[in-house]
Every structure is written in C-alpha cells, then in structure tokens.
Write an enzyme that holds these catalytic residues in place. Sequence first.
Site, PDB file in Angstrom:
ATOM      1  N   GLY A  44       0.812  -1.201   0.000  1.00 32.89           N
ATOM      2  CA  GLY A  44       0.000   0.000   0.000  1.00 32.89           C
ATOM      3  C   GLY A  44       0.842   1.246   0.000  1.00 32.89           C
ATOM      4  O   GLY A  44       2.053   1.211  -0.264  1.00 32.89           O
ATOM      5  N   ASP A 147      -9.837   7.910   1.082  1.00 32.62           N
ATOM      6  CA  ASP A 147      -9.430   6.934   0.067  1.00 32.62           C
ATOM      7  C   ASP A 147     -10.446   5.795  -0.033  1.00 32.62           C
ATOM      8  O   ASP A 147     -10.076   4.615  -0.065  1.00 32.62           O
ATOM      9  CB  ASP A 147      -8.039   6.383   0.386  1.00 32.62           C
ATOM     10  CG  ASP A 147      -7.399   5.706  -0.831  1.00 32.62           C
ATOM     11  OD1 ASP A 147      -7.829   5.989  -1.965  1.00 32.62           O
ATOM     12  OD2 ASP A 147      -6.485   4.889  -0.644  1.00 32.62           O
TER      13      ASP A 147
END
Length: 371
Positions: A44, A147
Amino acid sequence: MRSPVDRESVEAFLSSHEPIDEPHLLADGQIVGEWSIRTFLGRGGNGEVYRATHTLLGIEAAIKVLTRNDELTRTRFKREAQIISTKAHPAFPHFFAFGELDGTPYLVIELLESYPLPGSDKDVAKYLTRVCEGVACLHGLGLVHRDIKPQNVLRRKGSDQPVLIDLGLAKDITLPPAHEGVSLSIVNGRAVGVGTPKYAAPEQFAGGEISPAADIHALGMLANECFQGKPPRCWGRIIRRSTSSIPSQRYGSVAQFAKAIQHRHWVNCAILILGLMMILLSFLFFRRALMDLDSRLPPYEKNAKAITNANVSEENAGVSEDLGKRHSGLPRTHEGEPASTCLPSNEKPVKESSVDGKLIRNGVREARSDF
C-alpha cells in the site's frame, strides 16, 4: 497560499510513472510477535500486507508493516490501530495486535476477502448503506477517510458485511489544517496522490479544504462504479449531487446520502403523481372554461340555439315517421323486410285497388272484360 493543481495534470503525472519493484520487508516463515508469516499479499501507500498464522492457535490474520518510518506516518498508523481497537464497529476490521519489529510498527487484523461490487438496484442500496454506516462512524470521530474505493472495501468470509480498511490516510479534521500541498505516496509500487484520482474529490488534489464532503464524493463515485457508469434514473440524481465539483452542493452528511438512497424511488412516484394531477387539473380547467363560455352567451343566442336543436330533432322525427309509414304499406318477404327492398332497382312496386268494381292499378282505372 497553496497554488491550485489541475486534476488532469496530476492524473497524467501519475500514469507516466511505472510500478517500482521493491523487495519485501518480511520473508515467508518469519516470526512477528506471535505470528508466522505465510505469504506476501500486497503493498500500500505506507506499508506491506502479509498473510500470517498464530503460532499457538493457528488463527489466520493479516499483518500490515510500515515501509515509511517518518513521524507523520507513524502517527497515522498508530491512530489507525487505535480506531480499530477501540471502535468495535461491523464496518471496521477486528483488531488482534499492535507492536514493533526492530523499531518498525506492525498491525495485526482479521483476514478479509475482496468484495465484488454488486450490480442490482437492491444489492447496491444494501451495500452502500452499510458502507455509509462505517463512514459515518469515522466522521463522528472527526476523521475523513480520503481513500474510499472498491479495493478498500472488503468483506468477511461467508458474509456480505462490507469492511473499511486502510485508514492510514484518514485526516483529523478537528486539528488546524497542515500547510502541505498535493502530497504523493507509493501504492503497489506506483506514485499516487492523497487518495485515488478516480474516486477522490477535486479538493484533494487542488489544495482545498478537506471535509466529510470528500468522502461523500467517493461514495458517489463508488455507486457509479457499481452500475459501470450507467446508473438507473433513480440513482443518477443521487450520483450527480454527491459527485458535484463544489463541496457545498453535495449532501450535507453521509446520513443524508444514505437517506437519499433509501428514498430513491420516491422521486419517480412523486413525478408520476404530479403528472396525473396536472392532467386532471387541465381537464377541470377546460371543462370550467366551456361552462363559463356557455353562461356568457346572450339570451337570444341561447334561444336560437335551443330552437335550432328542437327543429333538427323534429325534422329527424318526421323523417323517421315518414319512412315508417312507407315501409308499413309494403308486403313483407319471408325475412321480414319490405318487398320494395327485394325488387330490382329498375322496377317499381305495383299498387292495386278496387273502386265500384273497377280495377285501379297505380292510380289508373282499367276496364275489365267479362267473357
């Protein structure tokens, strides 16, 4: 003052960077606390994720390890662990452990699976309503996710409960805004901004103020993605409002967005009822107009109209009576019709009568000869 950044330029910049191949921090079989690493799952923006198994209980879990060790990233990572550990919400993953490995923080949570986006009206409504519950809980803590996207909405095994993950980019809106421009990070070896360009609100890339409206924009984009960019009419209005480029024109809260989803069919019903009412009102209006016009006619025009109607009725009655008399004097056929209707068109019916023993045919007296 921060200068605005064009969104298209940011997306072009991001697409021009190829994935960066980086070595994994942990190896298969390595022990992290009470957990044994099994396999690498992904990378990530701020860390890597691995599948792990508890060394004593055999429970499977996911371990997230930071790849960036700066103070801001560590603070965000710790806050993510605090949110998951203190808020037992169905939309958040279950918390197992938090610690450090050689000075590098790691977080152990339940192992989740991907959640394919639903496509039907009912399933999309159920899916987004549950996602909204988790986002609303996050906003209640003074945090904005920033997000929200399909990759960050997973589900538990054997369940349809969506779970929000990757809270590391969550912004604390209760604190004074930081003097920072459009920041970039690395997600799966690729340079990205604060959030994902396809789902992020424009203000996330233009240096605007971040508020819960940014997450509402992402939820609208998520709804549009469920219908593959072709939402039904009842969803189109919701998506257009939630994804407005102006934050103040979006829904005021996630609760309002969820309420609009629940009442999405009410608008169509209201439009149908309004249309029927307009038709009824139009009929009543024209009917009243005709009645008013008739009431405004002068008396002599009304009398003339009544006389004309009476004369027409009398003439029609006279014609009917005359025809009845004519047909009554004619002989009938076996089918009951007047004989005249059965004669050829070039022949006339013959009328015979007798006066003083003289034969009269068609009004002409004929002499009779007796032999």
